[in-house]
Design a protein around this motif. Structure first.
Motif, PDB file in Angstrom:
ATOM      1  N   ILE A 203       0.864  -1.546   0.137  1.00  0.00           N
ATOM      2  CA  ILE A 203       0.063  -0.052   0.208  1.00  0.00           C
ATOM      3  C   ILE A 203       1.151   1.215   0.174  1.00  0.00           C
ATOM      4  N   CYS A 204       2.156   0.875   1.226  1.00  0.00           N
ATOM      5  CA  CYS A 204       2.607   2.129   0.478  1.00  0.00           C
ATOM      6  C   CYS A 204       3.263   2.924  -0.146  1.00  0.00           C
ATOM      7  N   THR A 205       3.844   1.615  -1.120  1.00  0.00           N
ATOM      8  CA  THR A 205       4.567   1.902  -2.420  1.00  0.00           C
ATOM      9  C   THR A 205       3.797   1.960  -3.288  1.00  0.00           C
ATOM     10  N   LEU A 206       2.104   1.675  -3.407  1.00  0.00           N
ATOM     11  CA  LEU A 206       1.192   2.256  -4.364  1.00  0.00           C
ATOM     12  C   LEU A 206       0.975   4.308  -3.900  1.00  0.00           C
ATOM     13  N   GLN A 207       1.177   3.685  -2.715  1.00  0.00           N
ATOM     14  CA  GLN A 207       0.953   5.826  -2.733  1.00  0.00           C
ATOM     15  C   GLN A 207       1.714   6.539  -2.948  1.00  0.00           C
ATOM     16  N   THR A 208       3.052   5.877  -2.579  1.00  0.00           N
ATOM     17  CA  THR A 208       4.573   6.622  -3.186  1.00  0.00           C
ATOM     18  C   THR A 208       4.824   7.020  -4.541  1.00  0.00           C
ATOM     19  N   GLY A 209       4.249   5.065  -5.469  1.00  0.00           N
ATOM     20  CA  GLY A 209       3.617   5.829  -7.065  1.00  0.00           C
ATOM     21  C   GLY A 209       2.743   6.704  -7.492  1.00  0.00           C
ATOM     22  N   GLY A 210       2.013   7.319  -6.271  1.00  0.00           N
ATOM     23  CA  GLY A 210       0.853   7.609  -7.232  1.00  0.00           C
ATOM     24  C   GLY A 210      -0.067   6.969  -7.146  1.00  0.00           C
ATOM     25  N   LYS A 211      -0.415   6.069  -7.388  1.00  0.00           N
ATOM     26  CA  LYS A 211      -1.323   4.348  -7.806  1.00  0.00           C
ATOM     27  C   LYS A 211      -2.509   4.304  -6.799  1.00  0.00           C
ATOM     28  N   LEU A 212      -2.649   5.277  -5.507  1.00  0.00           N
ATOM     29  CA  LEU A 212      -3.373   5.421  -4.042  1.00  0.00           C
ATOM     30  C   LEU A 212      -3.084   6.819  -3.728  1.00  0.00           C
ATOM     31  N   SER A 213      -4.463   7.254  -3.294  1.00  0.00           N
ATOM     32  CA  SER A 213      -4.349   8.625  -2.712  1.00  0.00           C
ATOM     33  C   SER A 213      -3.370   8.349  -1.554  1.00  0.00           C
ATOM     34  N   PRO A 214      -3.460   9.429  -0.790  1.00  0.00           N
ATOM     35  CA  PRO A 214      -3.013   9.408   0.841  1.00  0.00           C
ATOM     36  C   PRO A 214      -4.242   8.499   1.984  1.00  0.00           C
ATOM     37  N   GLU A 215      -5.584   9.416   1.207  1.00  0.00           N
ATOM     38  CA  GLU A 215      -6.517   8.948   2.418  1.00  0.00           C
ATOM     39  C   GLU A 215      -7.223   7.679   1.871  1.00  0.00           C
ATOM     40  N   GLU A 216      -6.685   7.695   0.498  1.00  0.00           N
ATOM     41  CA  GLU A 216      -7.853   5.965   0.178  1.00  0.00           C
ATOM     42  C   GLU A 216      -6.238   4.558   1.572  1.00  0.00           C
ATOM     43  N   ALA A 217      -4.850   5.347   1.157  1.00  0.00           N
ATOM     44  CA  ALA A 217      -4.006   4.369   2.275  1.00  0.00           C
ATOM     45  C   ALA A 217      -3.900   4.495   3.239  1.00  0.00           C
ATOM     46  N   TYR A 218      -4.594   5.456   3.978  1.00  0.00           N
ATOM     47  CA  TYR A 218      -4.724   4.688   5.005  1.00  0.00           C
ATOM     48  C   TYR A 218      -6.046   4.524   6.106  1.00  0.00           C
ATOM     49  N   LYS A 219      -7.027   4.715   4.390  1.00  0.00           N
ATOM     50  CA  LYS A 219      -7.986   3.871   4.963  1.00  0.00           C
ATOM     51  C   LYS A 219      -8.283   2.199   4.684  1.00  0.00           C
ATOM     52  N   GLN A 220      -7.134   2.038   3.662  1.00  0.00           N
ATOM     53  CA  GLN A 220      -6.822   0.802   3.839  1.00  0.00           C
ATOM     54  C   GLN A 220      -5.771  -0.166   4.966  1.00  0.00           C
ATOM     55  N   ILE A 221      -4.908   0.926   4.842  1.00  0.00           N
ATOM     56  CA  ILE A 221      -4.349   0.392   6.047  1.00  0.00           C
ATOM     57  C   ILE A 221      -4.852   0.681   6.976  1.00  0.00           C
ATOM     58  N   GLN A 222      -6.349   1.088   8.030  1.00  0.00           N
ATOM     59  CA  GLN A 222      -6.467   1.283   8.972  1.00  0.00           C
ATOM     60  C   GLN A 222      -7.561  -0.314   8.819  1.00  0.00           C
ATOM     61  N   ILE A 223      -7.536  -0.811   8.110  1.00  0.00           N
ATOM     62  CA  ILE A 223      -8.608  -1.942   8.251  1.00  0.00           C
ATOM     63  C   ILE A 223      -8.315  -3.017   7.997  1.00  0.00           C
ATOM     64  N   LEU A 224      -6.850  -2.856   7.526  1.00  0.00           N
ATOM     65  CA  LEU A 224      -5.778  -3.696   8.021  1.00  0.00           C
ATOM     66  C   LEU A 224      -5.291  -4.095   8.923  1.00  0.00           C
ATOM     67  N   TRP A 225      -4.928  -3.006   9.727  1.00  0.00           N
ATOM     68  CA  TRP A 225      -4.942  -2.918  11.233  1.00  0.00           C
ATOM     69  C   TRP A 225      -6.109  -3.719  12.075  1.00  0.00           C
ATOM     70  N   LYS A 226      -7.321  -3.001  11.714  1.00  0.00           N
ATOM     71  CA  LYS A 226      -8.428  -3.670  12.410  1.00  0.00           C
ATOM     72  C   LYS A 226      -8.182  -5.161  12.647  1.00  0.00           C
ATOM     73  N   GLN A 227      -7.914  -5.911  11.208  1.00  0.00           N
ATOM     74  CA  GLN A 227      -8.069  -6.984  11.113  1.00  0.00           C
ATOM     75  C   GLN A 227      -7.324  -7.934  11.990  1.00  0.00           C
ATOM     76  N   LEU A 228      -6.374  -7.343  12.022  1.00  0.00           N
ATOM     77  CA  LEU A 228      -4.793  -7.171  12.957  1.00  0.00           C
ATOM     78  C   LEU A 228      -4.851  -7.846  14.335  1.00  0.00           C
ATOM     79  N   LYS A 229      -5.555  -6.314  14.880  1.00  0.00           N
ATOM     80  CA  LYS A 229      -6.029  -7.157  16.400  1.00  0.00           C
ATOM     81  C   LYS A 229      -7.747  -7.603  16.940  1.00  0.00           C
ATOM     82  N   SER A 230      -8.314  -7.846  15.138  1.00  0.00           N
ATOM     83  CA  SER A 230      -9.276  -8.925  15.912  1.00  0.00           C
ATOM     84  C   SER A 230      -8.822 -10.098  15.224  1.00  0.00           C
TER      85      SER A 230
END
Length: 81
Positions: free
Chosen positions: A46-73
């Motif tokens: 996700i970070c690589t896609l955001q750095t390369g301009g393929k994802l907006s910072p907001e979308e990258a943040y949302k995706q990482i937040q979803i992954l974090w919630k899955q890890l916590k769960s």
């Protein structure tokens, strides 16, 4: 015939590197470690896609937040304190 199999194996190892677990051995720790490595790999993509301009910072943040919630769960479901 053996060459394509070897290539796919090496490609998989490159794209999805795994490191051996070195902590106290309990089944739930081993499963959580695998989940943690998967989380780390996905965040890296996700970070690589955001750095390369393929994802907006907001979308990258949302995706990482979803992954974090899955890890916590997964941690909660495995009963790890």
């Amino acid at each position: 015939m053996n060459q394509p199999n070897n290539f796919l194996s090496e490609l998989s190892d490159f794209l999805y590197p795994r490191h051996p677990y070195c902590g106290e051995f309990k089944q739930e720790y081993l499963v959580f470690n695998a989940n943690l490595q998967d989380f780390s790999q996905r965040v890296s993509y996700i970070c690589t896609l955001q750095t390369g301009g393929k994802l907006s910072p907001e979308e990258a943040y949302k995706q990482i937040q979803i992954l974090w919630k899955q890890l916590k769960s997964s941690k909660k479901d495995l009963g790890i304190s």
